[in-house]
Design a protein around this motif. Structure first.
Motif, PDB file in Angstrom:
ATOM      1  N   LEU A  19       0.828  -1.205   0.000  1.00 46.51           N
ATOM      2  CA  LEU A  19       0.000   0.000   0.000  1.00 46.51           C
ATOM      3  C   LEU A  19       0.865   1.259   0.000  1.00 46.51           C
ATOM      4  O   LEU A  19       0.574   2.222  -0.727  1.00 46.51           O
ATOM      5  CB  LEU A  19      -0.923   0.006   1.228  1.00 46.51           C
ATOM      6  CG  LEU A  19      -2.145  -0.916   1.163  1.00 46.51           C
ATOM      7  CD1 LEU A  19      -2.892  -0.882   2.490  1.00 46.51           C
ATOM      8  CD2 LEU A  19      -3.076  -0.504   0.039  1.00 46.51           C
ATOM      9  N   GLU A  20       1.927   1.260   0.799  1.00 46.15           N
ATOM     10  CA  GLU A  20       2.789   2.438   0.870  1.00 46.15           C
ATOM     11  C   GLU A  20       3.514   2.676  -0.457  1.00 46.15           C
ATOM     12  O   GLU A  20       3.700   3.824  -0.883  1.00 46.15           O
ATOM     13  CB  GLU A  20       3.811   2.279   2.002  1.00 46.15           C
ATOM     14  CG  GLU A  20       3.210   2.299   3.398  1.00 46.15           C
ATOM     15  CD  GLU A  20       2.638   3.652   3.772  1.00 46.15           C
ATOM     16  OE1 GLU A  20       3.154   4.674   3.294  1.00 46.15           O
ATOM     17  OE2 GLU A  20       1.649   3.688   4.520  1.00 46.15           O
ATOM     18  N   GLY A  24       3.001   5.845  -2.873  1.00 49.42           N
ATOM     19  CA  GLY A  24       4.178   6.638  -3.212  1.00 49.42           C
ATOM     20  C   GLY A  24       4.328   6.931  -4.687  1.00 49.42           C
ATOM     21  O   GLY A  24       5.160   7.763  -5.076  1.00 49.42           O
ATOM     22  N   ILE A  25       3.534   6.262  -5.532  1.00 49.45           N
ATOM     23  CA  ILE A  25       3.628   6.492  -6.984  1.00 49.45           C
ATOM     24  C   ILE A  25       3.329   7.947  -7.321  1.00 49.45           C
ATOM     25  O   ILE A  25       4.023   8.573  -8.138  1.00 49.45           O
ATOM     26  CB  ILE A  25       2.674   5.548  -7.735  1.00 49.45           C
ATOM     27  CG1 ILE A  25       3.146   4.094  -7.595  1.00 49.45           C
ATOM     28  CG2 ILE A  25       2.577   5.930  -9.213  1.00 49.45           C
ATOM     29  CD1 ILE A  25       2.186   3.080  -8.180  1.00 49.45           C
ATOM     30  N   GLY A  52      14.458  11.815   0.373  1.00 44.43           N
ATOM     31  CA  GLY A  52      14.947  11.824   1.751  1.00 44.43           C
ATOM     32  C   GLY A  52      14.043  12.645   2.660  1.00 44.43           C
ATOM     33  O   GLY A  52      13.751  12.248   3.798  1.00 44.43           O
ATOM     34  N   LEU A  53      13.568  13.797   2.172  1.00 42.46           N
ATOM     35  CA  LEU A  53      12.624  14.607   2.937  1.00 42.46           C
ATOM     36  C   LEU A  53      11.319  13.856   3.175  1.00 42.46           C
ATOM     37  O   LEU A  53      10.716  13.964   4.256  1.00 42.46           O
ATOM     38  CB  LEU A  53      12.345  15.914   2.197  1.00 42.46           C
ATOM     39  CG  LEU A  53      13.478  16.944   2.178  1.00 42.46           C
ATOM     40  CD1 LEU A  53      13.115  18.112   1.258  1.00 42.46           C
ATOM     41  CD2 LEU A  53      13.771  17.457   3.577  1.00 42.46           C
ATOM     42  N   ALA A  54      10.878  13.082   2.165  1.00 44.04           N
ATOM     43  CA  ALA A  54       9.660  12.286   2.336  1.00 44.04           C
ATOM     44  C   ALA A  54       9.834  11.279   3.470  1.00 44.04           C
ATOM     45  O   ALA A  54       8.926  11.083   4.291  1.00 44.04           O
ATOM     46  CB  ALA A  54       9.314  11.566   1.029  1.00 44.04           C
ATOM     47  N   VAL A 186       9.879   3.894   0.916  1.00 42.62           N
ATOM     48  CA  VAL A 186      10.696   5.032   0.475  1.00 42.62           C
ATOM     49  C   VAL A 186      11.973   4.533  -0.206  1.00 42.62           C
ATOM     50  O   VAL A 186      12.458   5.144  -1.168  1.00 42.62           O
ATOM     51  CB  VAL A 186      11.033   5.950   1.673  1.00 42.62           C
ATOM     52  CG1 VAL A 186      12.011   7.042   1.251  1.00 42.62           C
ATOM     53  CG2 VAL A 186       9.764   6.579   2.213  1.00 42.62           C
ATOM     54  N   GLY A 187      12.522   3.407   0.257  1.00 42.88           N
ATOM     55  CA  GLY A 187      13.682   2.812  -0.424  1.00 42.88           C
ATOM     56  C   GLY A 187      13.354   2.412  -1.855  1.00 42.88           C
ATOM     57  O   GLY A 187      14.157   2.626  -2.775  1.00 42.88           O
TER      58      GLY A 187
END
Length: 262
Positions: A19-20, A24-25, A52-54, A186-187
């Protein structure tokens, strides 16, 4: 150790990671489009900084998870009469929470940004690229562009981070699972950012498609802020279908180009 030995925790983690990544798309498309407008030597850096900020924003919001959960409580109520549809069901919300206001503001920003970029793409006039300016002026302009890109990415990161964390809260009550899922997602964004940006750069027609996606996402965010909830599955299915059609168009153009070459 209890979570590691719990199969249900692993199932929740796998589901939340998927889901994440899907959520993130939207963020990734925006970062890719924005970074491609910068000079070549700055693109990778702005992608890394933006993603990185995300990650930082998501981890900070997770550390204040009780406050985030309270964002859904109404803080403004306009009490508009006549906002009732059929069977006495409200057609839209008149009481707004902090989350609603963030989504509406983010949606309006996306609509403005996507519309501006579409206008620039369709504008027949091109800016002159003369060398009359000195080197210092060019460096200052590049620095301003980099700074502006970071600010815009930060604004959208905040909107998508709030949506992401609220989704995580709805999936599980275990904070370690949320943290791991966010870091993994995020990775994946970090690994996919450069290939996606290069693909968009190599295929100019994809730029307009991506801007169309941003328009749709902006409209959905505004609707969600007003209490009109559009299932995310419909949105991503439409994006996947459009992407598939565009992939066929790209393959067709390559085929015709090879025939002309031969």
């Amino acid at each position: 150790m209890t979570l590691i030995a719990d199969p249900a925790a692993w199932a929740a983690l796998a589901t939340l990671i998927v889901l994440e990544v899907v959520l993130g798309i939207d963020n990734l498309v925006f970062i890719s489009l924005l970074s491609n407008k910068l000079p070549e030597e700055q693109r990778i850096r702005v992608r890394r900084v933006g993603i990185g900020l995300a990650l930082i924003l998501r981890l900070v919001l997770l550390s204040a998870i009780a406050w985030i959960a309270g964002l859904v409580a109404p803080v403004v109520d306009f009490g508009i009469t006549g906002a009732v549809g059929e069977n006495g069901v409200p057609s839209f919300e008149t009481a707004f929470s902090v989350r609603d206001l963030i989504l509406i503001a983010g949606g309006l920003f996306l609509l403005w940004k996507a519309t501006t970029e579409i206008h620039h793409s369709l504008d027949a006039e091109t800016e002159s690229g003369g060398d009359s300016g000195n080197l210092l002026d060019k460096k200052s302009a590049a620095a301003l562009s980099f700074g502006a890109a970071i600010v815009q990415i930060l604004l959208l990161d905040m909107v998508f981070s709030v949506d992401s964390i609220l989704t995580a809260i709805g999936m599980t009550n275990d904070l370690p699972i949320m943290i791991v899922a966010v870091i993994v997602a995020v990775g994946v964004m970090l690994l996919a950012a450069t290939p996606l940006a290069k693909f968009i750069e190599r295929n100019p027609s994809v730029v307009m498609l991506a801007l169309g996606f941003l328009l749709m996402i902006g409209a959905v965010l505004i609707a969600d802020g007003f209490g009109v909830h559009v299932p995310k599955g419909y949105i991503y299915a439409a994006m996947a279908f459009s992407g598939g059609v565009e992939a066929l168009n790209i393959a067709s153009r390559k085929g015709r180009s090879k025939k002309r070459t031969h």
